[in-house]
Design an enzyme around this catalytic site. Structure first.
Site, PDB file in Angstrom:
ATOM      1  N   CYS A   1       0.813  -1.231   0.000  1.00 35.55           N
ATOM      2  CA  CYS A   1       0.000   0.000   0.000  1.00 35.55           C
ATOM      3  C   CYS A   1       0.843   1.276   0.000  1.00 35.55           C
ATOM      4  O   CYS A   1       0.314   2.367  -0.216  1.00 35.55           O
ATOM      5  CB  CYS A   1      -0.963   0.008   1.169  1.00 35.55           C
ATOM      6  SG  CYS A   1      -2.056  -1.415   1.186  1.00 35.55           S
TER       7      CYS A   1
ATOM      8  N   HIS B   1      -2.953   7.269   2.466  1.00 34.96           N
ATOM      9  CA  HIS B   1      -3.454   5.982   1.964  1.00 34.96           C
ATOM     10  C   HIS B   1      -4.871   5.767   2.499  1.00 34.96           C
ATOM     11  O   HIS B   1      -5.156   6.029   3.668  1.00 34.96           O
ATOM     12  CB  HIS B   1      -2.520   4.870   2.425  1.00 34.96           C
ATOM     13  CG  HIS B   1      -3.050   3.510   2.146  1.00 34.96           C
ATOM     14  ND1 HIS B   1      -3.557   3.160   0.919  1.00 34.96           N
ATOM     15  CD2 HIS B   1      -3.171   2.407   2.946  1.00 34.96           C
ATOM     16  CE1 HIS B   1      -3.970   1.907   0.968  1.00 34.96           C
ATOM     17  NE2 HIS B   1      -3.746   1.425   2.178  1.00 34.96           N
TER      18      HIS B   1
ATOM     19  N   ASN C   1     -10.092   0.162   0.156  1.00 34.44           N
ATOM     20  CA  ASN C   1      -8.626   0.206   0.123  1.00 34.44           C
ATOM     21  C   ASN C   1      -8.150  -0.398  -1.206  1.00 34.44           C
ATOM     22  O   ASN C   1      -8.284  -1.596  -1.421  1.00 34.44           O
ATOM     23  CB  ASN C   1      -8.096  -0.598   1.320  1.00 34.44           C
ATOM     24  CG  ASN C   1      -6.586  -0.598   1.403  1.00 34.44           C
ATOM     25  OD1 ASN C   1      -5.897  -0.224   0.458  1.00 34.44           O
ATOM     26  ND2 ASN C   1      -6.066  -1.037   2.537  1.00 34.44           N
TER      27      ASN C   1
HETATM   28  O1  UT7 Z   1      -3.398  -0.926   3.866  1.00 35.43           O
HETATM   29  C1  UT7 Z   1      -3.384  -1.420   5.154  1.00 35.43           C
HETATM   30  C2  UT7 Z   1      -4.398  -2.542   5.177  1.00 35.43           C
HETATM   31  N1  UT7 Z   1      -5.168  -2.761   6.328  1.00 35.43           N
HETATM   32  C3  UT7 Z   1      -5.666  -1.841   7.166  1.00 35.43           C
HETATM   33  O2  UT7 Z   1      -5.430  -0.684   7.133  1.00 35.43           O
HETATM   34  C4  UT7 Z   1      -6.586  -2.385   8.221  1.00 35.43           C
HETATM   35  C5  UT7 Z   1      -6.365  -1.727   9.557  1.00 35.43           C
HETATM   36  N2  UT7 Z   1      -7.313  -2.225  10.527  1.00 35.43           N
HETATM   37  C6  UT7 Z   1      -8.618  -1.897  10.492  1.00 35.43           C
HETATM   38  O3  UT7 Z   1      -9.062  -1.182   9.623  1.00 35.43           O
HETATM   39  C7  UT7 Z   1      -9.498  -2.420  11.604  1.00 35.43           C
HETATM   40  O4  UT7 Z   1      -8.720  -3.036  12.583  1.00 35.43           O
HETATM   41  C8  UT7 Z   1     -10.583  -3.395  11.096  1.00 35.43           C
HETATM   42  C9  UT7 Z   1     -11.606  -2.641  10.280  1.00 35.43           C
HETATM   43  C10 UT7 Z   1      -9.954  -4.495  10.264  1.00 35.43           C
HETATM   44  C11 UT7 Z   1     -11.304  -4.039  12.282  1.00 35.43           C
HETATM   45  O5  UT7 Z   1     -11.869  -3.046  13.108  1.00 35.43           O
HETATM   46  P1  UT7 Z   1     -11.737  -3.154  14.697  1.00 35.43           P
HETATM   47  O6  UT7 Z   1     -12.461  -2.020  15.262  1.00 35.43           O
HETATM   48  O7  UT7 Z   1     -10.257  -3.265  15.002  1.00 35.43           O
HETATM   49  O8  UT7 Z   1     -12.527  -4.472  14.993  1.00 35.43           O
HETATM   50  P2  UT7 Z   1     -11.984  -5.833  15.631  1.00 35.43           P
HETATM   51  O9  UT7 Z   1     -10.966  -6.469  14.763  1.00 35.43           O
HETATM   52  O10 UT7 Z   1     -11.627  -5.550  17.046  1.00 35.43           O
HETATM   53  O11 UT7 Z   1     -13.257  -6.740  15.575  1.00 35.43           O
HETATM   54  C12 UT7 Z   1     -14.393  -6.464  16.362  1.00 35.43           C
HETATM   55  C13 UT7 Z   1     -15.435  -7.550  16.105  1.00 35.43           C
HETATM   56  C14 UT7 Z   1     -14.919  -8.970  16.192  1.00 35.43           C
HETATM   57  O12 UT7 Z   1     -15.890  -9.745  16.834  1.00 35.43           O
HETATM   58  P3  UT7 Z   1     -15.722 -10.174  18.366  1.00 35.43           P
HETATM   59  O13 UT7 Z   1     -14.469 -11.008  18.388  1.00 35.43           O
HETATM   60  O14 UT7 Z   1     -15.608  -8.895  19.133  1.00 35.43           O
HETATM   61  O15 UT7 Z   1     -16.968 -10.942  18.633  1.00 35.43           O
HETATM   62  C15 UT7 Z   1     -14.828  -9.403  14.758  1.00 35.43           C
HETATM   63  O16 UT7 Z   1     -14.996 -10.774  14.582  1.00 35.43           O
HETATM   64  O17 UT7 Z   1     -15.972  -7.400  14.782  1.00 35.43           O
HETATM   65  C16 UT7 Z   1     -15.963  -8.658  14.125  1.00 35.43           C
HETATM   66  N3  UT7 Z   1     -15.814  -8.428  12.707  1.00 35.43           N
HETATM   67  C17 UT7 Z   1     -16.870  -8.182  11.905  1.00 35.43           C
HETATM   68  N4  UT7 Z   1     -18.173  -8.061  12.169  1.00 35.43           N
HETATM   69  C18 UT7 Z   1     -18.989  -7.785  11.145  1.00 35.43           C
HETATM   70  C19 UT7 Z   1     -14.685  -8.417  11.965  1.00 35.43           C
HETATM   71  N5  UT7 Z   1     -14.992  -8.166  10.674  1.00 35.43           N
HETATM   72  C20 UT7 Z   1     -16.337  -8.003  10.627  1.00 35.43           C
HETATM   73  C21 UT7 Z   1     -17.236  -7.702   9.597  1.00 35.43           C
HETATM   74  N6  UT7 Z   1     -18.529  -7.587   9.893  1.00 35.43           N
HETATM   75  N7  UT7 Z   1     -16.833  -7.501   8.326  1.00 35.43           N
END
Ligand code: UT7
Length: 321
Positions: free
Chosen positions: A115, A248, A278
């Site tokens: 990225c 980004h 993204n």
């Molecule tokens: O170019 C660089 C590439 N990547 C990035 O920049 C990604 C950087 N990270 C992020 O954008 C965020 O960390 C995410 C969007 C990936 C995740 O957001 P978060 O606020 O950190 O959520 P989390 O990972 O703490 O997940 C919270 C909950 C989890 O459930 P439990 O374990 O709390 O029951 C996940 O399983 O949300 C769940 N979850 C979803 N729920 C509905 C994860 N993905 C999804 C989804 N829909 N698509």
């Protein structure tokens, strides 16, 4: 001899026709429009057709950038393509793009910095330009991430999209790119990767994107602030000198946190993540093209471009429009 600067004289971008909304995704994985919008700011993304490759997206974006620049492809001295999703193992997507542009002889190569790829490629092009050897350089970011996603993994498949952006640089005695800084730390390779390869005619490892979202989030916010400050210092400028921030486009919360740390309101930040998701190396030139074409970025404005991604890699380019 007066200093040599690289000036962007043309921008272009291309998004595949097919739009995939959050509601569409909610029909195939356990997610919701509300969750995706709240956690990421993404509403929809574009998905390449089966017969569209990175070089095809790059070609459309490049043609538009060349048209704005008012030059023909045969005037280019160098072609650099940033991509993590090349058409094939080799030749490079840059060589394939060169052929599709109908030109030959000028050097063409790919940059692989995930990225951060476009920022890496722009920095590289600027250093080539400063050699005095070239008058025009084409820099492209092009990606088809839809090909490397696990469409059953809700934690990653909702985050990415396909697209391409391009710029034409011209050698100039007036700025131009003012400063740029790049970094990498390979010890964080495992938090964002596609850990597979082609081996003896078969895929070995996992050819799909894997990510520790939380770790990536924290790392991104930290380094995007650091490298912006480092690049400002290299140019002898202050945070308040930035007219437009184009980071980004991974997650609106990462973008908001970065803007806050740099003391900028969101009115001065270009965002496309809501409509593009993204697009990795394509995200910065896609956003740049949008803000140039709608008249937000004007002559004399100082624009900070920032990339961060797998590797881990990160970097910034500060330029005067
Ligand atoms: O170019 C660089 C590439 N990547 C990035 O920049 C990604 C950087 N990270 C992020 O954008 C965020 O960390 C995410 C969007 C990936 C995740 O957001 P978060 O606020 O950190 O959520 P989390 O990972 O703490 O997940 C919270 C909950 C989890 O459930 P439990 O374990 O709390 O029951 C996940 O399983 O949300 C769940 N979850 C979803 N729920 C509905 C994860 N993905 C999804 C989804 N829909 N698509």
């Amino acid at each position: 001899m007066s200093a040599i600067y690289s000036r962007i004289i043309g921008t272009g971008s291309y998004l595949p026709a097919k739009v995939l909304t959050n509601a569409d995704l909610a029909g195939s994985v356990d997610t919701s429009d509300e969750w995706i919008q709240q956690r990421t700011g993404i509403r929809e993304r574009h998905i390449a057709a089966d017969n569209e490759k990175s070089s095809d997206l790059a070609l459309q974006a490049s043609r538009r950038a060349l048209e704005m620049a008012g030059i023909n492809a045969d005037q280019l001295g160098l072609i650099i393509v940033a991509t993590t999703t090349p058409d094939m193992v080799f030749p490079s997507t840059a060589c394939i793009l060169q052929s599709k542009l109908g030109v030959k002889n000028m050097p063409a190569f790919d940059v692989q910095a995930v990225c951060s790829g476009f920022v890496y490629a722009l920095n590289t092009a600027d250093l080539y330009m400063k050699s005095g050897q070239y008058e025009y350089i084409l820099v492209v970011g092009a990606e088809v991430y839809s090909r490397i996603l696990d469409w059953s993994d809700r934690g990653t498949c909702v985050l990415f999209g396909d697209g391409a952006g391009a710029v034409v640089l011209k050698r100039s005695s007036t700025p131009g790119i003012l400063a740029s800084r790049l970094h990498a730390d390979g010890s964080h390779a495992d938090i964002l990767s596609v850990p597979g390869q082609v081996c003896r005619g078969a895929v070995s490892g996992t050819p799909l994107l894997q990510m520790d979202g939380g770790a990536v989030f924290k790392f991104a916010v930290k380094v995007l602030e650091e490298v912006a400050l480092e690049t400002l210092e290299a140019a002898g400028l202050q945070k308040t000198d930035i007219d437009w921030l184009i980071p980004h486009q991974a997650n609106i919360r990462i973008i908001q946190a970065t803007a806050k740390k740099l003391g900028m309101t969101m009115e001065r930040v270009v965002t496309t993540v809501d409509r593009h998701a993204n697009t990795s190396a394509a995200s910065v030139p896609l956003a740049l093209d949008e803000a140039v074409r709608d008249g937000r970025i004007r002559e004399g404005h100082k624009v900070m471009l920032e990339g961060v991604g797998g590797g881990f890699t990160w970097g910034a380019v500060l330029l005067q429009w």
